[in-house]
Design a protein around this motif. Structure first.
Motif, short mmCIF file in Angstrom:
data_model
loop_
_atom_site.label_atom_id
_atom_site.label_comp_id
_atom_site.label_asym_id
_atom_site.label_seq_id
_atom_site.Cartn_x
_atom_site.Cartn_y
_atom_site.Cartn_z
N PHE A 40 -4.53 26.84 26.08
CA PHE A 40 -3.37 26.33 26.80
C PHE A 40 -2.18 26.47 25.86
O PHE A 40 -2.35 26.60 24.65
N TRP A 41 -0.95 26.45 26.42
CA TRP A 41 0.21 26.82 25.59
C TRP A 41 0.49 25.82 24.48
O TRP A 41 1.10 26.16 23.47
N GLN A 42 0.03 24.57 24.62
CA GLN A 42 0.27 23.58 23.56
C GLN A 42 -0.71 23.69 22.40
O GLN A 42 -0.53 23.01 21.37
N ALA A 43 -1.74 24.53 22.53
CA ALA A 43 -2.79 24.59 21.50
C ALA A 43 -2.24 24.98 20.13
O ALA A 43 -2.63 24.41 19.10
N GLY A 44 -1.32 25.94 20.10
CA GLY A 44 -0.73 26.35 18.83
C GLY A 44 0.01 25.23 18.14
O GLY A 44 -0.01 25.10 16.90
N PHE A 45 0.67 24.37 18.91
CA PHE A 45 1.37 23.22 18.35
C PHE A 45 0.40 22.24 17.69
O PHE A 45 0.69 21.68 16.63
N LEU A 46 -0.75 22.04 18.32
CA LEU A 46 -1.72 21.11 17.77
C LEU A 46 -2.32 21.65 16.47
O LEU A 46 -2.53 20.88 15.51
N ILE A 47 -2.57 22.96 16.40
CA ILE A 47 -3.04 23.57 15.15
C ILE A 47 -1.97 23.42 14.07
O ILE A 47 -2.28 23.11 12.90
N ALA A 48 -0.71 23.64 14.43
CA ALA A 48 0.39 23.49 13.47
C ALA A 48 0.44 22.06 12.93
O ALA A 48 0.69 21.85 11.73
N THR A 49 0.21 21.08 13.78
CA THR A 49 0.20 19.68 13.35
C THR A 49 -0.89 19.44 12.30
O THR A 49 -0.64 18.80 11.27
N ILE A 50 -2.07 19.95 12.56
CA ILE A 50 -3.19 19.77 11.61
C ILE A 50 -2.88 20.45 10.28
O ILE A 50 -3.10 19.88 9.20
N VAL A 51 -2.36 21.68 10.34
CA VAL A 51 -2.01 22.42 9.11
C VAL A 51 -0.98 21.64 8.30
O VAL A 51 -1.10 21.51 7.07
N ALA B 257 -2.36 30.56 23.71
CA ALA B 257 -1.96 30.21 25.07
C ALA B 257 -2.80 30.96 26.09
O ALA B 257 -3.15 30.40 27.15
N GLY B 258 -3.15 32.20 25.81
CA GLY B 258 -3.95 32.97 26.74
C GLY B 258 -5.42 32.58 26.75
O GLY B 258 -6.13 32.81 27.73
N VAL B 259 -5.87 31.97 25.65
CA VAL B 259 -7.28 31.59 25.54
C VAL B 259 -7.50 30.13 25.93
O VAL B 259 -8.47 29.80 26.63
#
Length: 398
Positions: A159-170, A155-157
């Protein structure tokens, strides 16, 4: 231990890690929900409740589907659904759709406990099951810790949704790997509704399930409010709060493996020794909630939450192992469903109550509330361990 044992345990644990990364993104993102949608601490609790309510509503139907179609199909499709749910939460444009997406994500996580427990109990020899359960349950805390670092760090690097998108790919990648390499049951049997009427006559089991309400309340509420508490009350950054939450999950993983090993290794009657471990965890959790309520520095918070994670997040494997000593082997499916429903019920009620107290009185009263629940859980567990099961001798999973 042979290769097939580690193949099964590693695949099921990897599945659990990926599933938990998707599911626990919601817990790590509570500060961002609050900022994005202008939510109060009380309203943040309802986001967590929507997630866990979806889990609770679909737990029994999905459990029946696991029995009917086998864990291979339900776990493979369930992880694809979890990945989709994480993406929907990230893209929610309003509070109403955020709650709906959280509910959907929670409903797909209902595949986790029935499917992974079936995989362990159907494919692992009895003398290795407690350790396998402990290792498998590490997937929950490992996945949650990873999601905390993903969501708060990226989120600091970006945007806050970025972690969710990585989780989706994983989630999608691991679902494909699981579908290709899992060698357990691909077929199910006859789906049957759990016989809760028979289980209701088992007094020790009833008390264990009642304790599960308070244990679940402590576990899920701690996970949901750690980042907010560290950022708002302690004064650290959200990124540091994510590190603290990841540390909580790391020590929870250590607790699950340690207590799983102790459940197999300690001498004495399984019901007594495993129940005693769970009672110690509940009482230690109560004491540590009082410590957390008093912390005022980032370092103090990190240390206190780490210890809290070991005991409060490290007890679910022992909870199910204790259950296996109170019911017969042929009742374990229904007993697991009932026990998990109790854990989830606590997670539905407690987060809004915690947030309401935090808004009106302060975080200290909220942590005391969870500590009091752990004391009640310990009392119920003591009665469960001391009472004799009313039916035939249950299967002792040693």
């Amino acid at each position: 231990m042979d290769r097939s044992y580690w193949r099964t345990v590693s695949l099921v644990t990897t599945w659990q890690v990926a599933a938990s990364i998707c599911y626990y993104t919601v817990f790590a993102a509570t500060p961002f929900f609050r900022g994005e949608f202008g939510l109060s601490r009380f309203q943040v609790g309802f986001v967590v409740t929507a997630l866990t309510l979806g889990y609770a509503v679909f737990l029994l139907p999905v459990g029946a589907l696991v029995d009917r179609f086998g864990e291979y199909r339900t776990l493979s499709l369930g992880l694809v659904g979890l990945a989709t749910g994480a993406a929907l939460v990230a893209g929610a444009p309003s509070v109403a759709l955020l709650l709906a997406a959280a509910f959907f994500l929670g409903s797909l996580y209902a595949t986790a406990i029935p499917g992974t427990n079936k995989a362990v109990y159907d494919n692992v020899a009895a003398g290795r099951q407690n350790l396998a359960m402990g290792i498998k349950q590490v997937g929950v805390t490992a996945g949650s810790g990873i999601s905390a670092l993903l969501v708060t760090g990226l989120a600091g690097v970006l945007f806050w949704q970025a972690g969710f998108l990585i989780a989706t790919i994983v989630g999608i990648v691991v679902a494909a790997v699981f579908a290709l390499f899992y060698a357990g049951s691909h077929d199910g049997g006859t789906a049957a509704y759990p016989d809760f009427r028979a289980l209701s006559h088992n007094r020790p089991y009833r008390r264990l399930v009642a304790s599960g309400f308070f244990l679940g309340a402590a576990l899920f509420t701690t996970t949901g409010y750690t980042v907010l508490f560290v950022a708002e009350e302690v004064g650290a950054s959200i990124a540091f709060g994510g590190v603290v939450l990841a540390t909580v999950q790391l020590f929870g993983s250590v607790g699950r493996v340690t207590t799983g090993w102790l459940s197999d290794a300690l001498p004495g009657e399984p019901r007594v020794r495993i129940g005693a471990i769970l009672i110690v965890q509940a009482l230690a959790g109560a004491a540590l909630f009082a410590v957390v309520a008093a912390v005022s520095t980032p370092v103090g918070a990190a240390v206190a939450f780490a210890a809290l994670g070991f005991f409060v997040l490290g007890n679910t494997g022992v909870y199910y192992s204790c259950m296996a000593t109170l019911v017969g082997a042929d009742e374990m499916g229904g007993a697991t469903a009932g026990g998990q429903l109790s854990l989830v019920a606590g997670s539905i009620v407690a987060p809004p109550a915690f947030g309401y107290l935090a808004d009106g009185v302060g975080y200290r009263a909220s942590w005391w509330l969870l500590g009091g629940g752990c004391v009640l859980a310990a009392g119920l567990l003591l009665f469960a361990v001391r009472a004799e099961p009313p039916t035939d001798e249950p299967a002792m999973r040693d």
